[in-house]
Write a protein that holds these residues in place. Structure first.
Motif, mmCIF file in Angstrom:
data_model
loop_
_atom_site.group_PDB
_atom_site.id
_atom_site.type_symbol
_atom_site.label_atom_id
_atom_site.label_comp_id
_atom_site.label_asym_id
_atom_site.label_seq_id
_atom_site.Cartn_x
_atom_site.Cartn_y
_atom_site.Cartn_z
ATOM 1 N N LEU A 19 69.490 -72.903 13.017
ATOM 2 C CA LEU A 19 68.250 -72.991 12.246
ATOM 3 C C LEU A 19 67.127 -72.187 12.891
ATOM 4 O O LEU A 19 66.293 -71.599 12.181
ATOM 5 C CB LEU A 19 67.841 -74.450 12.080
ATOM 6 N N LEU A 20 67.101 -72.113 14.209
ATOM 7 C CA LEU A 20 66.109 -71.260 14.878
ATOM 8 C C LEU A 20 66.371 -69.788 14.577
ATOM 9 O O LEU A 20 65.431 -69.019 14.339
ATOM 10 C CB LEU A 20 66.116 -71.512 16.385
ATOM 11 N N VAL A 21 67.641 -69.395 14.559
ATOM 12 C CA VAL A 21 67.994 -68.009 14.218
ATOM 13 C C VAL A 21 67.599 -67.715 12.775
ATOM 14 O O VAL A 21 66.933 -66.707 12.485
ATOM 15 C CB VAL A 21 69.504 -67.761 14.433
ATOM 16 N N LEU A 22 68.002 -68.598 11.856
ATOM 17 C CA LEU A 22 67.666 -68.389 10.442
ATOM 18 C C LEU A 22 66.155 -68.399 10.233
ATOM 19 O O LEU A 22 65.617 -67.560 9.498
ATOM 20 C CB LEU A 22 68.321 -69.472 9.581
ATOM 21 N N GLY A 23 65.470 -69.333 10.868
ATOM 22 C CA GLY A 23 64.019 -69.418 10.718
ATOM 23 C C GLY A 23 63.319 -68.164 11.204
ATOM 24 O O GLY A 23 62.367 -67.688 10.581
ATOM 25 N N SER A 24 63.781 -67.608 12.308
ATOM 26 C CA SER A 24 63.148 -66.385 12.811
ATOM 27 C C SER A 24 63.387 -65.208 11.862
ATOM 28 O O SER A 24 62.489 -64.394 11.639
ATOM 29 C CB SER A 24 63.641 -66.064 14.221
ATOM 30 N N ILE A 25 64.574 -65.132 11.297
ATOM 31 C CA ILE A 25 64.863 -64.058 10.332
ATOM 32 C C ILE A 25 63.997 -64.228 9.094
ATOM 33 O O ILE A 25 63.389 -63.271 8.603
ATOM 34 C CB ILE A 25 66.357 -64.052 9.960
ATOM 35 N N TRP A 26 63.933 -65.443 8.572
ATOM 36 C CA TRP A 26 63.162 -65.686 7.353
ATOM 37 C C TRP A 26 61.663 -65.538 7.590
ATOM 38 O O TRP A 26 60.938 -65.076 6.703
ATOM 39 C CB TRP A 26 63.493 -67.051 6.780
ATOM 40 N N LEU A 27 61.179 -65.892 8.786
ATOM 41 C CA LEU A 27 59.767 -65.697 9.102
ATOM 42 C C LEU A 27 59.436 -64.206 9.133
ATOM 43 O O LEU A 27 58.421 -63.776 8.565
ATOM 44 C CB LEU A 27 59.424 -66.352 10.439
ATOM 45 N N ARG A 28 60.296 -63.425 9.774
ATOM 46 C CA ARG A 28 60.079 -61.974 9.825
ATOM 47 C C ARG A 28 60.084 -61.384 8.409
ATOM 48 O O ARG A 28 59.217 -60.580 8.053
ATOM 49 C CB ARG A 28 61.152 -61.318 10.672
ATOM 50 N N ASN A 29 61.037 -61.816 7.592
ATOM 51 C CA ASN A 29 61.114 -61.310 6.217
ATOM 52 C C ASN A 29 59.906 -61.742 5.391
ATOM 53 O O ASN A 29 59.401 -60.972 4.578
ATOM 54 C CB ASN A 29 62.402 -61.774 5.540
ATOM 55 N N TYR A 30 59.436 -62.964 5.610
ATOM 56 C CA TYR A 30 58.262 -63.419 4.869
ATOM 57 C C TYR A 30 57.026 -62.619 5.255
ATOM 58 O O TYR A 30 56.213 -62.260 4.399
ATOM 59 C CB TYR A 30 58.023 -64.914 5.099
ATOM 60 N N ARG A 31 56.893 -62.326 6.530
ATOM 61 C CA ARG A 31 55.748 -61.524 6.978
ATOM 62 C C ARG A 31 55.796 -60.113 6.400
ATOM 63 O O ARG A 31 54.762 -59.520 6.101
ATOM 64 C CB ARG A 31 55.708 -61.453 8.498
ATOM 65 N N GLN A 32 57.000 -59.568 6.245
ATOM 66 C CA GLN A 32 57.135 -58.216 5.706
ATOM 67 C C GLN A 32 56.928 -58.172 4.200
ATOM 68 O O GLN A 32 56.286 -57.266 3.684
ATOM 69 C CB GLN A 32 58.513 -57.635 6.030
ATOM 70 N N HIS A 33 57.501 -59.156 3.493
ATOM 71 C CA HIS A 33 57.531 -59.071 2.029
ATOM 72 C C HIS A 33 56.627 -60.078 1.332
ATOM 73 O O HIS A 33 56.205 -59.842 0.208
ATOM 74 C CB HIS A 33 58.964 -59.257 1.521
ATOM 75 N N GLY A 34 56.370 -61.217 1.952
ATOM 76 C CA GLY A 34 55.517 -62.235 1.350
ATOM 77 C C GLY A 34 56.124 -62.911 0.132
ATOM 78 O O GLY A 34 55.395 -63.492 -0.673
ATOM 79 N N ALA A 35 57.444 -62.876 -0.008
ATOM 80 C CA ALA A 35 58.099 -63.458 -1.177
ATOM 81 C C ALA A 35 58.115 -64.979 -1.076
ATOM 82 O O ALA A 35 58.376 -65.547 -0.018
ATOM 83 C CB ALA A 35 59.525 -62.932 -1.301
ATOM 84 N N ARG A 36 57.838 -65.646 -2.194
ATOM 85 C CA ARG A 36 57.830 -67.111 -2.215
ATOM 86 C C ARG A 36 59.210 -67.678 -1.908
ATOM 87 O O ARG A 36 59.321 -68.739 -1.306
ATOM 88 C CB ARG A 36 57.350 -67.600 -3.576
ATOM 89 N N HIS A 37 60.249 -66.994 -2.342
ATOM 90 C CA HIS A 37 61.608 -67.445 -2.070
ATOM 91 C C HIS A 37 61.868 -67.503 -0.565
ATOM 92 O O HIS A 37 62.450 -68.469 -0.063
ATOM 93 C CB HIS A 37 62.615 -66.513 -2.764
ATOM 94 N N THR A 38 61.409 -66.504 0.140
ATOM 95 C CA THR A 38 61.585 -66.477 1.592
ATOM 96 C C THR A 38 60.777 -67.580 2.258
ATOM 97 O O THR A 38 61.237 -68.198 3.219
ATOM 98 C CB THR A 38 61.171 -65.102 2.153
ATOM 99 N N LEU A 39 59.595 -67.854 1.736
ATOM 100 C CA LEU A 39 58.797 -68.963 2.254
ATOM 101 C C LEU A 39 59.531 -70.288 2.037
ATOM 102 O O LEU A 39 59.541 -71.155 2.910
ATOM 103 C CB LEU A 39 57.421 -69.005 1.577
ATOM 104 N N GLY A 40 60.168 -70.434 0.889
ATOM 105 C CA GLY A 40 60.957 -71.637 0.624
ATOM 106 C C GLY A 40 62.091 -71.795 1.610
ATOM 107 O O GLY A 40 62.363 -72.903 2.091
ATOM 108 N N LEU A 41 62.771 -70.708 1.928
ATOM 109 C CA LEU A 41 63.849 -70.763 2.921
ATOM 110 C C LEU A 41 63.312 -71.133 4.294
ATOM 111 O O LEU A 41 63.945 -71.879 5.047
ATOM 112 C CB LEU A 41 64.581 -69.421 2.974
ATOM 113 N N LEU A 42 62.144 -70.627 4.625
ATOM 114 C CA LEU A 42 61.527 -70.933 5.912
ATOM 115 C C LEU A 42 61.165 -72.418 6.004
ATOM 116 O O LEU A 42 61.426 -73.068 7.026
ATOM 117 C CB LEU A 42 60.292 -70.060 6.114
#
Length: 100
Positions: A19-42
Motif C-alpha cells: 500500500l505504501l508503494v501503491l500510494g506513492s505511485i498514485w500520489l505522484r500521478n495525482y500531482r502530475q495529472h490531478g485526475a479525480r480517479h487517481t485521488l480516489g485510488l490514493l
C-alpha cells in the motif's frame, strides 16, 4: 495456533508495504495529472493502510487480542488470517498492473 497468527502478521505487514508503494505511485500521478480517479485510488490506499496498521497493532502488541486469537478455534484463526491473505492477493495483483 501460533502459525496462523504469524501468517496474519506477515500478510498485514506485506499489505502495508504494498500500500505504501501503491500510494506513492498514485500520489505522484495525482500531482502530475490531478485526475479525480487517481485521488480516489490514493484515498483507498490510505484507508487500507490505516486498516492494516490497526490489524498489525492487534496482531503484535495487543495482548488480549493475541490471547483471544491463539485460544480461538482453528476455523476462526483461518478465517481471520484469510481476510488478510485475500487482501494480500488483491494488492499483489493491483501492484503488478499499476507498476507496469
Amino acid at each position: 495456533m501460533e502459525a496462523w497468527l504469524n501468517a496474519a502478521r506477515m500478510a498485514a505487514g506485506v499489505n502495508m508495504v504494498l500500500l505504501l508503494v501503491l500510494g506513492s505511485i498514485w500520489l505522484r500521478n495525482y500531482r502530475q495529472h490531478g485526475a479525480r480517479h487517481t485521488l480516489g485510488l490514493l484515498v483507498f490506499a490510505v484507508l487500507l493502510l490505516v486498516q492494516n496498521g490497526l490489524w498489525l497493532y492487534f496482531y503484535v502488541l495487543h495482548p488480549d487480542f493475541i490471547g483471544w486469537f491463539v485460544n480461538s478455534g482453528t476455523d476462526v484463526q483461518v478465517g481471520v488470517t484469510m481476510l488478510c491473505g485475500l487482501e494480500l492477493i488483491a494488492l499483489v495483483f493491483l501492484t503488478r498492473i499499476t507498476w507496469l
